[in-house]
Design a protein around this motif. Structure first.
Motif, PDB file in Angstrom:
ATOM      1  N   LYS A  75       0.779  -1.247   0.000  1.00 42.76           N
ATOM      2  CA  LYS A  75       0.000   0.000   0.000  1.00 42.76           C
ATOM      3  C   LYS A  75       0.807   1.293   0.000  1.00 42.76           C
ATOM      4  N   ASP A  76       2.054   1.259   0.398  1.00 42.90           N
ATOM      5  CA  ASP A  76       2.829   2.483   0.563  1.00 42.90           C
ATOM      6  C   ASP A  76       3.131   3.149  -0.777  1.00 42.90           C
ATOM      7  N   GLY A  94      -6.297   5.330   2.162  1.00 44.64           N
ATOM      8  CA  GLY A  94      -6.187   5.687   3.570  1.00 44.64           C
ATOM      9  C   GLY A  94      -4.983   6.599   3.754  1.00 44.64           C
ATOM     10  N   PRO A  95      -4.716   6.998   4.994  1.00 41.73           N
ATOM     11  CA  PRO A  95      -3.559   7.845   5.240  1.00 41.73           C
ATOM     12  C   PRO A  95      -2.268   7.174   4.750  1.00 41.73           C
ATOM     13  N   ALA A  96      -1.597   7.823   3.815  1.00 43.53           N
ATOM     14  CA  ALA A  96      -0.324   7.340   3.251  1.00 43.53           C
ATOM     15  C   ALA A  96      -0.443   5.961   2.618  1.00 43.53           C
ATOM     16  N   GLU A  97      -1.627   5.644   2.068  1.00 41.28           N
ATOM     17  CA  GLU A  97      -1.828   4.355   1.405  1.00 41.28           C
ATOM     18  C   GLU A  97      -2.516   4.547   0.065  1.00 41.28           C
ATOM     19  N   GLN A 157       0.481   8.104  15.378  1.00 38.96           N
ATOM     20  CA  GLN A 157       0.141   9.191  14.449  1.00 38.96           C
ATOM     21  C   GLN A 157      -1.367   9.234  14.208  1.00 38.96           C
ATOM     22  N   LEU A 158      -1.961   8.062  13.978  1.00 35.66           N
ATOM     23  CA  LEU A 158      -3.404   8.014  13.738  1.00 35.66           C
ATOM     24  C   LEU A 158      -4.191   8.437  14.984  1.00 35.66           C
ATOM     25  N   ALA A 159      -3.750   7.991  16.154  1.00 34.15           N
ATOM     26  CA  ALA A 159      -4.422   8.381  17.401  1.00 34.15           C
ATOM     27  C   ALA A 159      -4.301   9.881  17.629  1.00 34.15           C
TER      28      ALA A 159
END
Length: 169
Positions: A75-76, A94-97, A157-159
């Motif tokens: 995913k990166d 998604g975030p960074a995906e 980071q997500l939290a």
């Protein structure tokens, strides 16, 4: 021989229900996996190496490392050049995906499905980690701890982003 080939084609048609499913390429991928595992086991046996006893800590490290490496490979954005010959960009997931779709037919399509799916890659990554535990356990644990720290940082980071959103209202 024709009877076996004809039966296999009929099974494929019946299974696929008109969809283009590269079953032969999937079988080849499974054969590569099996030959790789078998070859590794043979080398381990010939060199007298044995799998270490794995405790809960090792299994947890292996699980988190497998998760993070499989997602990074599948995913990166930075690893997209590896996937590009086999996939087509389809957006952000998604975030960074990235979201990507397998392209082509046959082996190209099968590899595209494999390398763009973190769930599919996890088996290969976990097997590589297990081999690392046989041939270089100390290095494997160190690499696993490093990747696990990255996974923990991702969750933090997500939290943090979630807390920031809730604080802003």
């Amino acid at each position: 021989m024709n009877t076996v080939t004809d039966a296999a084609r009929e099974e494929r048609r019946e299974y696929s229900q008109g969809e283009d499913r590269p079953l032969g390429s999937y079988a080849a991928t499974l054969a590569v996996y099996g030959l790789t595992v078998g070859g590794g086991a043979l080398v381990a046996r010939l060199t007298g190496r044995r799998p270490p006893d794995l405790g809960l800590r090792d299994v947890a490290l292996m699980a988190i490392t497998t998760h993070r490496i499989a997602r990074t490979l599948a995913k990166d954005p930075v690893t997209s050049p590896i996937r590009a010959p086999f996939t087509r960009y389809a957006g952000v997931s998604g975030p960074a995906e990235l979201k990507e779709e397998a392209r082509g037919t046959g082996v190209r399509h099968a590899v595209g499905e494999l390398i763009s799916c973190p769930f599919c890659l996890a088996q290969w990554v976990a097997t590589a980690y297990a081999a690392g535990m046989i041939f270089a356990p100390r290095t494997t644990r160190f690499a696993g701890a490093t990747v696990t720290a990255v996974a923990a940082a991702d969750w933090l980071q997500l939290a943090y982003a979630k807390l920031q959103q809730s604080a802003e209202g």
